[in-house]
Design an enzyme around this catalytic site. Structure first.
Site, PDB file in Angstrom:
ATOM      1  CG  LEU A  44      -1.881  -1.178   1.336  1.00 17.31           C
ATOM      2  CD1 LEU A  44      -2.599  -1.155   2.683  1.00 17.31           C
ATOM      3  CD2 LEU A  44      -2.891  -1.134   0.191  1.00 17.31           C
ATOM      4  CB  SER A  45       0.207   4.876  -0.231  1.00 22.13           C
ATOM      5  OG  SER A  45      -0.515   4.931  -1.432  1.00 22.13           O
ATOM      6  CD  GLU A  46       2.986   6.492   2.698  1.00 25.42           C
ATOM      7  OE1 GLU A  46       3.917   7.164   2.205  1.00 25.42           O
ATOM      8  OE2 GLU A  46       1.822   6.512   2.259  1.00 25.42           O
ATOM      9  CB  THR A  47       2.984  -0.605   6.034  1.00 30.14           C
ATOM     10  OG1 THR A  47       2.389  -1.223   4.881  1.00 30.14           O
ATOM     11  CG2 THR A  47       2.746  -1.490   7.246  1.00 30.14           C
ATOM     12  CG  HIS A  81      -2.823   7.597   4.033  1.00 23.38           C
ATOM     13  ND1 HIS A  81      -1.555   7.775   3.511  1.00 23.38           N
ATOM     14  CD2 HIS A  81      -3.092   6.275   3.914  1.00 23.38           C
ATOM     15  CE1 HIS A  81      -1.093   6.613   3.091  1.00 23.38           C
ATOM     16  NE2 HIS A  81      -2.006   5.686   3.318  1.00 23.38           N
TER      17      HIS A  81
END
Length: 287
Positions: A44-47, A81
């Site tokens: 994902l974009s960030e973890t 986010h």
């Protein structure tokens, strides 16, 4: 080893909209390689990884936590986010008893508070400075092609380049942009840019009254397009506040998923970024 993991969609009240983040609350730090492997696996974009600072605390009682963010390829200095999603995990799943939580991060202490609907993040403000179009012509061409642009600005602290489209253009121009992440990545290898924001003035007279729109691309960080980017709005908030003469703004990021952000530029040089969060998955990573 078992690591709890949650996936939440941030800056939305609907599942499969907004920006998905994976969140892992950890009782102890992992080795560096494992952080990267888990983030690459989640893809994902960030973890985000939350760890306790005080060993006597719990995720239910603690007020301060350590927070780190990883894209599929690298650790990043600031992520909105996934911070919103991390707070939601502590409030919704861990039943944290405090009204405000503070995360110790690469960007300093970031506070997140409950509001009636969603959460408010206390973030640094990163206003950009105006630049010469010609200094970034390859990036501009990779993003918008031959379409006209009104202004180009750079936030040197975040290395985010902001391209503003003319006020007269339709929102459909922004939403229809087809950006090749490989071409964008190859358009600049200087290291001065790590992400590109494309933005345009909104339609505050039309409900729900968005002050501005944007999209965000960061292939240099392993993110072809970030669906709804909180850190990009630390740049956009400062820019549009001056242009519109407003402290409070409502923003919409026009990715295919879409997401809404409430912004308030503060007099102390920081910005409040508020949004809702929807949880979609709960599981366990077994190693």
């Amino acid at each position: 080893m078992e690591i709890p993991v949650y996936t939440l969609d941030a800056f939305t009240n609907l599942p499969f909209k907004g920006n998905p983040a994976a969140v892992c609350p950890l009782l102890h730090e992992l080795n560096e390689d494992l952080y990267h492997k888990i983030a690459a696996e989640m893809n994902l974009s960030e973890t985000a990884f939350i760890t306790l600072i005080n060993p006597a605390d719990t995720f239910t009682s603690g007020k301060r936590f350590r927070l780190r963010w990883f894209t599929p390829t690298t650790e990043v200095d600031l992520c909105g986010h996934a911070t919103l999603a991390s707070a939601a995990v502590l409030f919704q799943y861990k039943n944290n008893v405090n009204p405000t939580l503070v995360f110790e991060t690469r960007s300093g202490a970031l506070a997140v508070s409950k509001k009636k609907e969603g959460y408010i993040m206390d973030f640094p403000l990163n206003p950009p400075t105006k630049e010469d179009h010609n200094d970034f012509k390859d990036i501009i061409e990779a993003i918008v092609g031959n379409h006209p642009i009104q202004e180009v600005c750079l936030s040197r602290d975040t290395k985010k380049l902001m391209i503003r489209l003319p006020d007269g253009c339709e929102r459909s121009l922004l939403t229809s942009l087809k950006v090749d992440p490989v071409a964008l990545l190859n358009s600049d290898s200087s290291g001065r840019v790590r992400g590109v924001i494309v933005t345009m003035k909104g339609s505050p007279d039309c409900k729900p009254g968005y002050d501005f729109y944007s999209r965000y691309f960061a292939p240099w960080c392993g993110i072809p397009e970030d669906p709804v980017c909180g850190s990009a709005h630390t740049v956009l908030g400062g820019y549009w506040s001056k242009k519109l003469g407003k402290k409070k703004m409502l923003a919409y990021q026009c990715s295919s998923r879409g997401g809404e952000l409430e912004l308030e530029v503060r007099d102390d040089g920081r910005i409040n970024i508020a949004g809702e969060v929807t949880a979609v998955l709960q599981g366990v990573i077994r190693l």
